[in-house]
Design a protein around this motif. Structure first.
Motif, PDB file in Angstrom:
ATOM      1  N   PRO A  12       0.874  -1.245   0.040  1.00 36.32           N
ATOM      2  CA  PRO A  12       0.027  -0.087   0.025  1.00 36.32           C
ATOM      3  C   PRO A  12       1.020   1.184   0.150  1.00 36.32           C
ATOM      4  CG  PRO A  12      -0.050  -1.326   2.106  1.00 36.32           C
ATOM      5  CD  PRO A  12       0.401  -2.057   1.187  1.00 36.32           C
ATOM      6  N   LYS A  13       0.275   2.311  -0.720  1.00 35.65           N
ATOM      7  CA  LYS A  13       1.213   3.488  -0.770  1.00 35.65           C
ATOM      8  C   LYS A  13       0.569   4.526  -0.267  1.00 35.65           C
ATOM      9  CE  LYS A  13       3.231   2.219  -5.233  1.00 35.65           C
ATOM     10  NZ  LYS A  13       2.572   1.037  -5.227  1.00 35.65           N
ATOM     11  N   THR A  14      -0.667   4.315   0.310  1.00 36.05           N
ATOM     12  CA  THR A  14      -1.731   5.281   1.044  1.00 36.05           C
ATOM     13  C   THR A  14      -2.120   4.547   2.380  1.00 36.05           C
ATOM     14  OG1 THR A  14      -3.538   5.070  -0.182  1.00 36.05           O
ATOM     15  CG2 THR A  14      -2.219   6.580  -0.747  1.00 36.05           C
ATOM     16  N   PHE A  15      -2.734   5.192   3.271  1.00 35.89           N
ATOM     17  CA  PHE A  15      -3.472   4.502   4.545  1.00 35.89           C
ATOM     18  C   PHE A  15      -4.649   3.896   3.838  1.00 35.89           C
ATOM     19  CE2 PHE A  15      -0.882   7.716   7.261  1.00 35.89           C
ATOM     20  CZ  PHE A  15      -0.350   6.706   7.803  1.00 35.89           C
ATOM     21  N   ALA A  27      -7.206   5.988  12.870  1.00 42.03           N
ATOM     22  CA  ALA A  27      -6.581   6.710  14.295  1.00 42.03           C
ATOM     23  C   ALA A  27      -5.066   7.426  13.913  1.00 42.03           C
ATOM     24  CB  ALA A  27      -6.350   5.666  15.344  1.00 42.03           C
ATOM     25  N   LEU A  28      -4.384   6.493  13.027  1.00 43.59           N
ATOM     26  CA  LEU A  28      -3.012   7.232  12.950  1.00 43.59           C
ATOM     27  C   LEU A  28      -3.398   8.612  11.843  1.00 43.59           C
ATOM     28  CD1 LEU A  28      -0.887   4.023  12.307  1.00 43.59           C
ATOM     29  CD2 LEU A  28      -0.983   5.343  14.276  1.00 43.59           C
ATOM     30  N   GLN A  29      -4.286   8.438  11.005  1.00 43.77           N
ATOM     31  CA  GLN A  29      -4.250   9.592  10.020  1.00 43.77           C
ATOM     32  C   GLN A  29      -4.718  10.862  11.035  1.00 43.77           C
ATOM     33  OE1 GLN A  29      -6.613   6.806   7.258  1.00 43.77           O
ATOM     34  NE2 GLN A  29      -6.072   8.779   5.898  1.00 43.77           N
ATOM     35  N   ASN A  30      -5.604  10.495  11.939  1.00 44.60           N
ATOM     36  CA  ASN A  30      -5.948  11.631  12.787  1.00 44.60           C
ATOM     37  C   ASN A  30      -5.002  12.175  13.607  1.00 44.60           C
ATOM     38  OD1 ASN A  30      -8.534  11.761  11.925  1.00 44.60           O
ATOM     39  ND2 ASN A  30      -9.182  10.201  13.222  1.00 44.60           N
ATOM     40  N   ALA A  31      -4.087  11.240  13.941  1.00 43.16           N
ATOM     41  CA  ALA A  31      -3.044  11.714  14.958  1.00 43.16           C
ATOM     42  C   ALA A  31      -2.089  12.635  14.119  1.00 43.16           C
ATOM     43  CB  ALA A  31      -2.172  10.776  15.440  1.00 43.16           C
ATOM     44  N   ILE A  32      -1.900  12.410  12.734  1.00 38.44           N
ATOM     45  CA  ILE A  32      -0.949  13.044  11.926  1.00 38.44           C
ATOM     46  C   ILE A  32      -1.800  14.422  11.849  1.00 38.44           C
ATOM     47  CG2 ILE A  32       0.091  13.374   9.810  1.00 38.44           C
ATOM     48  CD1 ILE A  32       0.154  10.086   9.854  1.00 38.44           C
ATOM     49  N   ILE A  33      -2.977  14.247  11.299  1.00 37.30           N
ATOM     50  CA  ILE A  33      -3.731  15.807  11.112  1.00 37.30           C
ATOM     51  C   ILE A  33      -3.678  16.625  12.094  1.00 37.30           C
ATOM     52  CG2 ILE A  33      -5.894  16.671  10.218  1.00 37.30           C
ATOM     53  CD1 ILE A  33      -6.249  13.944   8.734  1.00 37.30           C
ATOM     54  N   ASN A  34      -3.980  15.972  13.529  1.00 37.29           N
ATOM     55  CA  ASN A  34      -4.139  17.004  14.564  1.00 37.29           C
ATOM     56  C   ASN A  34      -2.750  17.038  15.175  1.00 37.29           C
ATOM     57  OD1 ASN A  34      -6.809  17.219  14.398  1.00 37.29           O
ATOM     58  ND2 ASN A  34      -7.112  15.068  15.115  1.00 37.29           N
ATOM     59  N   PHE A  58       3.406   5.350   8.273  1.00 36.80           N
ATOM     60  CA  PHE A  58       3.260   6.452   9.290  1.00 36.80           C
ATOM     61  C   PHE A  58       4.723   7.130   9.448  1.00 36.80           C
ATOM     62  CE2 PHE A  58       2.974   7.013  14.201  1.00 36.80           C
ATOM     63  CZ  PHE A  58       2.053   8.106  13.959  1.00 36.80           C
ATOM     64  N   ALA A  59       5.667   6.590   9.423  1.00 40.16           N
ATOM     65  CA  ALA A  59       6.954   6.908   9.709  1.00 40.16           C
ATOM     66  C   ALA A  59       7.064   8.163   8.566  1.00 40.16           C
ATOM     67  CB  ALA A  59       8.117   5.979   9.447  1.00 40.16           C
ATOM     68  N   LYS A  60       6.840   7.851   7.444  1.00 37.97           N
ATOM     69  CA  LYS A  60       6.895   8.695   6.076  1.00 37.97           C
ATOM     70  C   LYS A  60       6.159   9.917   6.455  1.00 37.97           C
ATOM     71  CE  LYS A  60       7.188   8.696   1.155  1.00 37.97           C
ATOM     72  NZ  LYS A  60       7.244   7.739   0.044  1.00 37.97           N
ATOM     73  N   ALA A  61       4.891   9.732   6.904  1.00 38.55           N
ATOM     74  CA  ALA A  61       3.853  10.548   6.896  1.00 38.55           C
ATOM     75  C   ALA A  61       4.282  11.855   8.191  1.00 38.55           C
ATOM     76  CB  ALA A  61       2.581  10.370   7.119  1.00 38.55           C
ATOM     77  N   GLY A  71      -3.785  13.068   5.579  1.00 39.88           N
ATOM     78  CA  GLY A  71      -2.799  12.555   6.395  1.00 39.88           C
ATOM     79  C   GLY A  71      -1.795  11.830   5.767  1.00 39.88           C
ATOM     80  N   ASN A  72      -1.875  11.810   4.474  1.00 39.77           N
ATOM     81  CA  ASN A  72      -0.766  10.908   3.706  1.00 39.77           C
ATOM     82  C   ASN A  72       0.417  11.714   3.236  1.00 39.77           C
ATOM     83  OD1 ASN A  72      -1.675   8.014   3.222  1.00 39.77           O
ATOM     84  ND2 ASN A  72      -3.455   8.970   2.500  1.00 39.77           N
ATOM     85  N   SER A  73       1.356  11.088   3.204  1.00 38.29           N
ATOM     86  CA  SER A  73       2.486  11.857   2.909  1.00 38.29           C
ATOM     87  C   SER A  73       2.455  12.330   1.320  1.00 38.29           C
ATOM     88  CB  SER A  73       3.895  10.909   3.004  1.00 38.29           C
ATOM     89  OG  SER A  73       3.784   9.778   2.223  1.00 38.29           O
TER      90      SER A  73
END
Ligand SMILES: [Zn+2]
Length: 508
Positions: A12-15, A27-34, A58-61, A71-73
Motif C-alpha cells: 500500500p502507498k496510502t493509508f 486513528a493514525l491519520q487523525n494523529a498526523i492531521i491533529n 506512518f514514519a513517512k507521513a 494525512g498521507n505523505s
C-alpha cells in the motif's frame, strides 16, 4: 523486466490502500492531521497483516513537509525523497530478529540524541521487537523512559505477550486484525483486474483467500505460486492442485455433498482421486473443514446440530489420524463415519431427506440404540456366527424408514462374495429379516433387506475392516496414553532416559 512479487508490487502507498485495518489507519491519520504524535507505538498482529506497511506509511507521513489533507505523505518533499533513499539518517529501520544484541541497540541509542539532518522527527522502526535480548531491551527501555523530543519509535511484533509490561506501558498500542476472507477476495479481484489475471471460477479466488489465513502477504504469495504454473494468466483448479498441493473447490464440494447424502462410494472415489494427485491428507482435511465451516452458516437442508456434529467429529478426530500408522485410510474411515452418521445415531430411523426428522436424530443422540451397529451388537449376543457373516458386508446407504417400511441395503466387497452368496440363500435371508424384525420392532413383511455384490473396482469397506482399523487406532491411543503417563514421565526424568518401545499384549 524481472518479475516482481505481488506482495511487493501491491504494497500500500496510502493509508486507504491498507486492507482490513481501518480502525488503525484512521486513528493514525487523525494523529498526523491533529499533530498529536506520541513517542512510541506498538503495532501488534500476526504475520502479513500490514504492520510493516503501516509503520512505513506512518514514519513517512510523520516527517512529510507537505501532508495531504487526509494525512498521507506527499511523496515529493525533501523528507519524502529522503525516506525513499533507503540510506536515510532520519528513518532507521531495524529487524529485531537479526539485530538483537545489546551492542546493536547501544549503537542505535548512541545516535538517538542527534537531531534529524532534515525535518522535525527522527523515526526508528523496529520490527519483531520481541526478539531483542533482555539486555538490549533494558538498554532500549532507558531511552523510552525519557525520549528526546525529536524521536519517535515504531515497534512491530507478532508476539506482544513476550514483551515486558514496562515496554508496553510506554507505547500506544494498536492491534491488527487478521484480514477477513471477504476483504482478501476483494483484494485478489482488484489485483486480477489490473494485472489481467483470469480465474476458471470465483471459487478459486475464495479458496486462495481462505488458504491465506488472514494474511495479505501470504495470500499474494500463494497467488504468485499459482500463477507460475498457469498459462496466459488463466488460473484453473488444476493449477491450484499442482502448485499448492490443495484440492480444487469443486471436488471438495462434491465430497461434502456425498458426505451429507451418505453416498460413501462417490465420496471414496473423489477422495482417492485427490490422493492419486498427491494432495496430502492434511490439506484435504483442512479444505474440507474450511468448506464445512462456511456451510455451517448457509446450509439450509441439514440441521445446524447435524452440521456441527459433522464439523466437530472431523476436526476432533483428525488430530490422532495424522499420527496414526495409515493416515490416508484412517481419514477415509472417518469420512465414512460422518457420511453414515444417521445409521450410527438413529433412534427413530428417519428418511434422510426430511429436515424435521434429522433434527430429531441429533437431539436424540444420547438415547441411541436402534442403529445398524446396535443390531449387530444385538445379533452378536444371540448368534455370533450370523453377526460375523453380516460384518463381512456393510450398509451402503443409511437405513430408511418410509411409511413404516424399513429398507436395509447391505453391500459386499469383492472379497466378501462367499458371504454374499451364503446370505442370499432364501432361508438364511429370511433368518436375517426375522432378526431385524425382532430388533427394530417392525413386522417382517415391512422389512426390505437388499443384498448387493459390489464390482471389484468399487471402493468398499466392510464393518469387519472398520473394526480392525478402530482396533489399530485404540491401540495407538493406549500407547500414547502410556507414554504420557505422569509417573512414567517422572521416571524418565529420574533415569534421564526415554521409553523406546511400548508393547501392549492382546489378551485374545
Ligand atoms: Zn512529503
Amino acid at each position: 523486466m524481472s518479475y516482481q512479487v505481488l506482495a511487493r508490487k501491491w504494497r500500500p502507498k496510502t493509508f486507504q490502500e491498507v486492507i482490513g485495518q481501518a480502525h488503525i489507519t484512521r486513528a493514525l491519520q487523525n494523529a498526523i492531521i491533529n499533530k498529536k504524535i506520541g513517542h512510541a507505538y506498538m503495532l501488534v498482529g500476526t504475520r502479513g497483516v500490514g504492520k510493516t506497511s503501516v509503520a512505513r506509511l506512518f514514519a513517512k507521513a510523520i516527517r512529510c513537509e507537505q501532508l495531504s489533507a487526509d494525512g498521507n505523505s506527499c511523496g515529493n518533499c525533501a523528507a519524502c525523497l529522503d525516506f525513499d533513499t533507503e540510506t536515510s539518517m532520519n528513518v532507521i529501520e531495524i529487524d529485531g530478529a537479526s539485530n538483537n544484541s545489546v551492542d546493536n541497540i547501544r549503537e542505535l541509542i548512541s545516535n538517538v540524541h542527534y537531531l534529524p539532518t532534515l525535518g522535525k522527527y527522527k523515526v526508528y522502526v523496529i520490527d519483531e521487537v520481541h526478539m531483542l535480548s533482555t539486555n538490549a531491551f533494558n538498554a532500549l527501555l532507558k531511552t523510552l523512559e525519557e525520549p528526546p523530543a525529536h524521536v519517535v519509535f515504531i515497534f512491530a511484533t507478532t508476539e506482544a505477550q513476550k514483551l515486558l509490561g514496562t515496554v508496553l506501558s510506554r507505547c500506544q498500542r494498536f492491534d491488527f486484525r487478521n484480514i477477513s476472507v471477504t476483504d482478501l477476495v476483494a483484494h485478489i479481484k482488484e489485483i486480477a483486474r489490473v494485472e489481467g489475471i483470469n480465474f476458471q471460477n470465483d471459487q478459486l479466488i475464495a479458496q486462495i483467500a481462505l488458504l491465506g489465513r488472514g494474511s495479505a502477504r501470504d495470500t499474494l504469495s500463494l497467488l504468485d505460486q499459482v500463477l507460475t504454473s498457469s498459462q496466459n494468466n488463466m488460473i484453473t483448479e488444476e493449477n491450484l492442485t499442482l502448485s499448492l498441493g490443495v484440492a480444487g473447490p469443486s471436488i471438495i464440494k462434491n465430497i461434502i455433498a456425498s458426505l451429507y447424502e451418505g453416498k460413501t462410494q462417490e465420496l471414496s472415489k473423489d477422495y482417492n482421486k485427490l490422493l492419486s494427485e498427491n494432495v496430502p491428507v492434511k490439506n484435504i482435511a483442512s479444505s474440507l473443514l474450511d468448506e464445512l465451516f462456511l456451510d455451517l452458516k448457509v446450509k439450509k437442508d441439514l440441521s445446524q446440530a447435524e452440521l456441527i456434529w459433522i464439523y466437530e467429529t472431523i476436526a476432533k478426530e483428525t488430530s490422532w489420524i495424522f499420527n496414526s500408522i495409515a493416515p490416508e485410510k484412517a481419514f477415509e474411515v472417518l469420512l465414512y463415519k460422518a457420511a453414515l452418521r444417521r445409521s450410527f445415531f438413529t433412534n427413530k430411523i428417519a428418511s434422510p431427506t426430511s429436515v424435521e426428522k434429522s433434527e430429531k436424530i441429533i437431539t436424540d443422540v444420547k438415547t441411541i440404540d436402534k442403529t445398524w451397529e446396535g443390531f449387530l451388537t444385538f445379533l452378536n449376543a444371540k448368534s455370533p456366527a450370523s453377526a460375523s457373516n453380516l460384518e463381512q458386508g456393510n450398509i451402503i446407504s443409511p437405513l430408511r424408514l418410509d411409511n413404516g417400511e424399513l429398507s436395509v441395503e447391505l453391500g459386499f466387497g469383492y472379497s466378501g462374495f462367499v458371504f454374499f452368496e451364503y446370505l442370499s440363500d432364501i432361508e438364511v435371508h429370511q433368518k436375517v429379516v426375522n432378526n431385524l424384525s425382532e430388533y427394530f420392532g417392525i413386522d417382517q413383511s415391512k422389512i426390505h433387506l437388499n443384498l448387493k455384490q459390489l464390482e471389484s473396482h468399487e471402493k468398499f469397506v466392510s464393518t469387519a475392516e472398520i473394526k480392525d482399523q478402530l482396533a489399530e487406532i485404540s491401540l495407538q491411543e493406549k500407547v500414547d496414553n502410556f507414554k504420557n503417563n505422569p509417573m512414567l514421565k517422572e521416571a524418565e526424568k529420574m533415569f534421564n532416559a526415554k521409553v523406546d518401545k511400548v508393547i501392549i499384549e492382546n489378551k485374545k
